[in-house]
Scaffold this active site. Structure first.
Site, mmCIF file in Angstrom:
data_model
loop_
_atom_site.group_PDB
_atom_site.id
_atom_site.type_symbol
_atom_site.label_atom_id
_atom_site.label_comp_id
_atom_site.label_asym_id
_atom_site.label_seq_id
_atom_site.Cartn_x
_atom_site.Cartn_y
_atom_site.Cartn_z
ATOM 1 N N HIS A 123 6.791 14.869 21.795
ATOM 2 C CA HIS A 123 6.145 13.638 22.261
ATOM 3 C C HIS A 123 5.052 13.990 23.272
ATOM 4 O O HIS A 123 5.219 13.841 24.483
ATOM 5 C CB HIS A 123 7.172 12.709 22.909
ATOM 6 C CG HIS A 123 8.128 12.082 21.952
ATOM 7 N ND1 HIS A 123 9.243 12.742 21.469
ATOM 8 C CD2 HIS A 123 8.141 10.847 21.382
ATOM 9 C CE1 HIS A 123 9.907 11.939 20.655
ATOM 10 N NE2 HIS A 123 9.265 10.789 20.579
ATOM 11 N N ARG A 162 1.203 1.905 11.637
ATOM 12 C CA ARG A 162 1.054 3.277 11.139
ATOM 13 C C ARG A 162 0.629 3.291 9.674
ATOM 14 O O ARG A 162 -0.155 4.160 9.267
ATOM 15 C CB ARG A 162 2.352 4.046 11.375
ATOM 16 C CG ARG A 162 2.562 4.308 12.870
ATOM 17 C CD ARG A 162 3.766 5.124 13.211
ATOM 18 N NE ARG A 162 3.718 5.507 14.616
ATOM 19 C CZ ARG A 162 4.705 5.343 15.467
ATOM 20 N NH1 ARG A 162 5.840 4.791 15.080
ATOM 21 N NH2 ARG A 162 4.579 5.714 16.729
ATOM 22 N N GLU A 196 11.531 16.887 19.012
ATOM 23 C CA GLU A 196 12.131 17.663 20.095
ATOM 24 C C GLU A 196 13.343 16.977 20.722
ATOM 25 O O GLU A 196 13.846 17.459 21.736
ATOM 26 C CB GLU A 196 11.080 18.003 21.162
ATOM 27 C CG GLU A 196 10.937 17.046 22.332
ATOM 28 C CD GLU A 196 10.034 15.860 22.051
ATOM 29 O OE1 GLU A 196 9.371 15.396 22.980
ATOM 30 O OE2 GLU A 196 10.023 15.365 20.894
#
Length: 303
Positions: A123, A162, A196
């Site tokens: 991020h 998106r 992550e």
């Protein structure tokens, strides 16, 4: 979150997408910085967590340095939001010139090989802008996964946003995403995953800045199952309007070991690549949640 809170959250995001994208860019920049500084001064839970996470990344930082980092981190985080609200109104040329990645040959060579490519990112900075750059500059569509948000209308907003940038968006829940991603890769396609943080039982334990955490198994499993190229990517901002980034060298699948062992080695290699980028630009890592296992409260679960 109550139904009233959900409606308010959805309304605020809707206001952002409808109003902020109409602002001139300098006004949006000023607004983002003002909101960021106000949030930083309030020192809410997210800001305190961000500062705590930065303490792992920069372990020798003084309290004053950590405060500077968290302020810069909030400004970076709000820049992400201001850009994201405005991205649907950006011209194709603005998107093409809005991102300058280093070592992009790793990606373009992978796309040309028809082997299939997995991009794995933390991020950092604005991963939506990086995705829009791929679909616009490289003219390459890709598939990604979105966590189901509450309320459902907010999730729908993110999916529509998106998809409007040229991405195929799959829901994280439901169990069908992995199979669809594998099919896209076997067809030589591109998959992008933010990768992550996975504090669930299915996450793979890795060492990250010297301490244990868990990260998603998906990128490593997809690379093993499909033979696709796995590329870590890190992003950052500088003082210009243009976001910067780096496509790291491919993470190779080990030749020996069972699936679990290979998954562990691959995921650790991803964690190491992420750590390199985050250490260089900690203020552009937007981790306002708990990440390390030592920070988890077993009575509350991850947040």
């Amino acid at each position: 979150m109550s139904s009233a809170q959900e409606r308010l959250t959805d309304a605020l995001y809707g206001l952002g997408w409808s109003a902020v994208k109409k602002l001139p860019e300098p006004a949006a920049v000023r607004l983002g910085r003002t909101v960021a500084d106000l949030a930083w001064k309030r020192r809410g839970k997210g800001v305190r967590r961000l500062e705590s996470n930065y303490a792992r990344v920069v372990p020798d930082a003084s309290p004053e340095r950590l405060a500077e980092l968290s302020r810069a981190g909030m400004r970076s985080y709000l820049r992400y939001w201001m850009e994201s609200f405005r991205l649907p109104a950006w011209s194709a040329e603005r998107i093409r010139t809005g991102f300058e990645p280093k070592d992009v040959h790793h990606l373009t060579d992978g796309i040309a090989s028809d082997r299939g490519v997995i991009l794995a990112l933390p991020h950092m900075a604005n991963w939506d802008l990086a995705g829009a750059w791929v679909t616009t500059k490289l003219e390459t569509p890709f598939t990604t996964v979105a966590e189901r948000l509450k309320p459902e209308t907010l999730y729908d907003r993110f999916v529509a946003y998106r998809e409007g940038l040229g991405m195929e968006v799959l829901p994280h829940s439901g169990g069908t995403a992995f199979g669809t991603l594998a099919r896209r890769l076997r067809d030589g396609g591109l998959v992008c995953l933010v990768a992550e943080r996975d504090l669930s039982a299915s996450g793979v334990e890795v060492k990250f800045f010297g301490e244990p955490t868990r990260m998603p198994a998906g990128p490593a499993l997809l690379a093993q199952q499909t033979g696709a190229l796995l590329l870590p990517v890190t992003l950052w901002y500088d003082d210009s309007p243009v976001m910067k980034g780096r496509v790291h060298p491919p993470v190779e699948v080990p030749e020996s070991g069972d699936r679990a062992e290979k998954t562990s080695v691959i995921t650790q290699a991803l964690a190491d690549a992420f750590a390199t980028g985050i250490a260089d630009h900690p203020e552009d890592w937007h981790m306002l949640q708990r990440l390390w296992l030592a920070d988890l409260d077993p009575t509350k679960g991850p947040s």
